[in-house]
Write a protein that holds these residues in place. Sequence first.
Motif, PDB file in Angstrom:
ATOM      1  N   VAL A 232       0.770  -1.223   0.022  1.00  0.00           N
ATOM      2  CA  VAL A 232       0.194   0.013  -0.029  1.00  0.00           C
ATOM      3  C   VAL A 232       1.009   1.208   0.206  1.00  0.00           C
ATOM      4  CG1 VAL A 232      -1.430   1.406   1.436  1.00  0.00           C
ATOM      5  CG2 VAL A 232      -1.968  -1.010   0.981  1.00  0.00           C
ATOM      6  N   ARG A 235       2.649   1.794  -3.288  1.00  0.00           N
ATOM      7  CA  ARG A 235       1.644   2.359  -4.646  1.00  0.00           C
ATOM      8  C   ARG A 235       1.692   4.056  -4.762  1.00  0.00           C
ATOM      9  NH1 ARG A 235      -2.928  -1.430  -6.021  1.00  0.00           N
ATOM     10  NH2 ARG A 235      -2.087  -3.444  -5.206  1.00  0.00           N
ATOM     11  N   GLY A 240      -2.276   4.488  -3.642  1.00  0.00           N
ATOM     12  CA  GLY A 240      -1.435   4.423  -2.407  1.00  0.00           C
ATOM     13  C   GLY A 240      -2.167   5.039  -1.207  1.00  0.00           C
ATOM     14  N   SER A 361       7.833   4.783   0.217  1.00  0.00           N
ATOM     15  CA  SER A 361       8.619   3.698  -0.752  1.00  0.00           C
ATOM     16  C   SER A 361       9.914   4.309  -1.269  1.00  0.00           C
ATOM     17  CB  SER A 361       7.538   3.761  -1.779  1.00  0.00           C
ATOM     18  OG  SER A 361       7.481   5.200  -2.540  1.00  0.00           O
TER      19      SER A 361
END
Length: 395
Positions: A232, A235, A240, A361
């Motif tokens: 998640v 993304r 996300g 991320s």
Amino acid sequence: MDSWAVNERTRPLAAAFTTVIVIIVYLVEEMHVTRPGRSKEPSIFRDLTRKRHMERILRGGQDYCVSYLRMDVGPFLHLSSIFRDKHLLVDSRHVSVEEQLAIFLHIVGHNTKNRIMRVEFLRSGETISRYFNNVLRAVCAIRDDFVHPPSGTCHHEIETNPNWYPFFKDCVGLLDGTHVDASVPSNEIPRFRGRKGPTQNVLAVVNPDLQFTYVLAGWEGSANDFTVLKDVLARPHPEGLKVLEGKYYLVDAGYTTMNGFIAPYRGVRYHLKEHSGRPPTNPKELFNLRHSMLRSRVERAFGTLKNRFKILTSHPFFPFRTQVKLVLGCCIIHNYIAGVDPSDRILLEGSTQQDEYINASQTRSQRAQREENRQWVELRDNIANDMWNRYNGFV
């Protein structure tokens, strides 16, 4: 031969020709009306029966409507008007928007099979399936109208509760996962097998008034919650989950305390049942108690969702892609009802039930990651100590 004699001879021919035309027209109409799977009863009687069926649903009383459609009459008619005004659904020659929506809601509310719906609404199986998918697309199209991501401001239910404020003033959501029964091809069952058979793992964020602010469905049931969370966070927007600077989500012990997420202390009493009749004896127990009180709202939201839409608690009979959309669609309708009808019976039952227990991320070094996590652990400790001092009247 005079004209009178000619008329006498042609009159029977004209009558016979007219009769043939009438019979042909009748047969053509019957070919359109009487298709495979449809009743041969004249369409006027079927239309009348359908009309009476819808009237019985909408005028049979609040309990009847809620039991049949899983929502009250007012919200149902309002939702129908939304789809009509946005041109997401249109009235066809024989099927109104209201009947299309009623077909969809009865299926998701009771997990009703197509063959039963054919009898309920006197429609062909193809018609039931077509309008079900049309409504599902329409529901998913209004997602942004009813599923709103966290704004970053303190939620009013936290702000007005001394057990949570000011300690959780920066909490923007309650995050957890749940499993929904899934039907998949036999060669994919091992990947989707959970503790209760094939399931899809659903991750969601809920605010304190039980409305969903983020939903991701479709992960196989064998995946653990933390693996889903990492996906998640990786993304891109808007798929996300957004982590706001300085804000955080409350998560259970299956996750870890890190940037944007605060979990309870492990090895310390957490679930409310464990605290029953035993007041907290230290800062960690008090923190876990209040953390559990607030985070349990996400469990209530899942319980209310599955109580309203029985299709989420039964093995579905749709393609897997449709199963994923159904989870999102049910969450959207849940939010819609919570917004327009706070006195909804099913929602109130879930609200009063007993409690149960920076772009992430971006690549960073393990050392930087540990340091950041340590800072969030310290934040949790500071909240727990402040909570404990106020609880004992030291402040």
